[in-house]
Motif scaffolding. Structure first.
Motif, short mmCIF file in Angstrom:
data_model
loop_
_atom_site.label_atom_id
_atom_site.label_comp_id
_atom_site.label_asym_id
_atom_site.label_seq_id
_atom_site.Cartn_x
_atom_site.Cartn_y
_atom_site.Cartn_z
N GLN B 322 0.83 -1.21 0.00
CA GLN B 322 0.00 0.00 0.00
C GLN B 322 0.87 1.26 0.00
O GLN B 322 0.57 2.23 -0.71
N THR B 323 1.91 1.23 0.80
CA THR B 323 2.83 2.37 0.85
C THR B 323 3.46 2.62 -0.52
O THR B 323 3.50 3.75 -1.01
N ARG B 326 0.88 4.10 -2.92
CA ARG B 326 0.62 5.53 -2.68
C ARG B 326 1.65 6.40 -3.37
O ARG B 326 1.32 7.42 -3.95
#
Lengths: 383, 383
Positions: B322-323, B326
């Motif tokens: 997810q990081t 982003r």
């Protein structure tokens, strides 16, 4: 010269009411030969028949039929007026002299009613969602009579077809006895029940059917109901066919393709799917026929092509039937088929072959429904 | 800045060999984030996957994958060179820096081999029945090397795609260990078996798979093999579709439609049907892909349209994934989809939605494979 009488039937399955009808027709007309025009593997309401056309032909032959012909799919799975017209067209080509049929109101003169109706052949030949009510409004205005019962409506269709085709065939309605077409329950007394009640019953129905049918029923139906084994195929078809292609299916119109396709995504069971699809404007039978056409990929072109090239397909005969056939077949005005070969399969018999092959697949039958088959011959012990 | 490494997989199902590959790739590249490009509900050989894409995504996430994307059907179910090109195209759009993949011969420099081959991009982008042998003849002439093993051939495809697409991606082949791709038997010792052996085994395979896969296997496959539950649908489709319409199916050519349709009439079981259909000119996998395209009604137009409009479809992610997402998604060069809505379903996602809905139907799942789903999120206990 053997005298003939003709019956238009589904025999789904053959029961005591059918036997009564057959015997009465023979007696009333003093006929030597009973000619049966029977729906094939699918019936008028858009469902597969309980038994395939060969098993049902055998039931008919064992119970007094002398000749069994197949009412082609392109006539058999149609609204009442096209069913009636297709059947009369076949019988006219065979040169039959009289049709005896059961009705709810034998007191009506159906030919007279049909003659009094304004001739709107064009309208009656295509399906219209308000056909039944529009038809009755018009009929009532012209004659003071309304026809609400299914066999009365079919009888009107026969009469209309005879007028339109200028057929020299006598129509003899007889009063239906005991069980109504829509009676879903077996009667407590007597020996006659509706085919619907017999199909749906889990109890012993030996009292209501001749021996051959009882034997066939004991072995179980050839196929599951539409809502069972056929539904996964239909759902699969809907999900893998574009709305644009679905619009080519016979009688798929007024955006029904979108409604049906969308419902196939939302519902995994047939009952919920049908609940979503049906509306006040379409009868259940109409929807079910369109679903069957979709499942069998029957397009407008397929159906019009088949309707434009009718053929007589012999399914079975007795000794008397064979004698009558020998004398009369030279006068038949449509081609007579007693064996389907690969050439026919790829030609004018393509639609019929296709729909039968799917029936065969659902039946789990390794044997082809057409190729390699010859008409059944009854033993004719009584002759 | 998190360093990434990418893997191209089928995970059918996820086993210890895949785990070894994933962990080695991460270690070799010192990556923080493992990006997996995984086939969806169907695999390259033209078969449905043992478990659906969500179950297999979960297996991957539970075993160290940080991001799982779906390799679209239009790339996943293709001959090796188009599979490879589709995967590289997706990974290039994600901006990955390196792909680590198992091969039979890690000593080859695949980029070098691909550079030495005369560029015939047009030929390599369409399927040719003699592709494998023509390819090897040409390759041997240009380089002295022949590639006969499936993962070597895929590796060549990655290299070729990187050259053609001018992608800035490092290719890192690693030697495959123990089980060969085609080994159908479980090895007596060790913890690595081929996915084929695991799928076919009736014995306990816990020794060869991580815990999540063992749990999934214990519940049974999502769908039956192609030859079981899918064959009746295929046979039905063939029998209700004209040869003319079948000719529009992707990769249906050289009259294969007639051969296949005829065989569908003659044979009721899949093995006999395939015996009749296969020839020396077509590999089993090629025939099976064409049969799957037929079953799913994938036309030339459908496939070319889908190939012309690739999208990135996120199936699952870890915290690290997810990081990374982003930070990097603003640079993606293809649209990113994390939720499928009805608009997408009727538009560019139509083919993918359709093929998934048939998988869902065969799985007997009331839940849609796409609409209403969001990417899976791993618990990331280890992070």
């Amino acid at each position: 010269m053997l005298k003939n009488v003709a019956l238009i039937t589904e025999y789904n399955p053959f029961h005591n009411g059918h036997l009564y009808h057959l015997q009465l027709a023979k007696r009333l007309t003093n006929a030597d030969v009973v000619i049966v025009m029977m729906s094939g593997n699918y019936v008028q309401r858009g469902e597969p028949a309980l038994f395939d056309k060969w098993t049902r032909t055998n039931e008919a032959l064992q119970n007094g039929a002398d000749l069994v012909f197949e009412l082609p799919f392109s006539a058999a799975v149609q609204p009442a007026h096209l069913f009636a017209r297709g059947a009369v067209e076949q019988l006219m080509a065979l040169g039959v002299s009289e049709i005896v049929f059961g009705v709810e109101h034998a007191e009506y003169n159906f030919l007279d009613l049909a003659r009094k109706m304004p001739t709107q052949a064009a309208e009656f030949q295509r399906y219209n969602q308000t056909f039944a009510s529009a038809f009755n409004t018009e009929l009532a205005q012209a004659t003071g009579v309304r026809l609400d019962d299914p066999n009365d409506i079919l009888a009107f269709g026969y009469a209309r077809a005879i007028i339109e085709l200028n057929a020299d065939i006598k129509l003899t309605p007889i009063q239906r006895v005991q069980a109504g077409y829509h009676d879903d329950n077996l009667p407590e007394a007597g020996h006659i029940a509706s085919a619907t009640a017999i199909r749906m019953s889990t109890a012993d129905v030996a009292q209501y059917v001749p021996q051959q049918t009882a034997q066939d029923l004991a072995l179980g139906a050839d196929v599951t109901p539409f809502s069972v084994g056929w539904w996964p195929l239909l759902r699969y078809r809907l999900q893998t066919t574009s709305a644009q292609d679905l619009a080519h299916i016979y009688q798929m119109n007024e955006g029904l393709e979108h409604r049906i396709k969308e419902a196939s995504y939302r519902y995994t069971d047939f009952a919920s799917f049908m609940d979503q699809v049906k509306t006040k404007r379409f009868t259940y039978a109409r929807i079910q026929r369109v679903l069957l056409y979709t499942l069998l990929n029957v397009t407008d072109d397929d159906m019009h092509n088949a309707m434009a090239h009718p053929m007589l397909h012999l399914l079975g005969y007795s000794n008397s039937g064979q004698t009558w056939l020998r004398t009369n077949k030279k006068d038949f005005t449509l081609p007579l088929i007693s064996k389907v070969n690969r050439e026919l399969r790829q030609g004018e018999y393509e639609l019929q072959y296709r729909v039968d092959s799917i029936y065969g697949q659902l039946k789990g039958d390794k044997r082809d429904q057409n190729i390699g088959r010859v008409p059944l011959r009854s033993l004719d012990i009584a002759d």
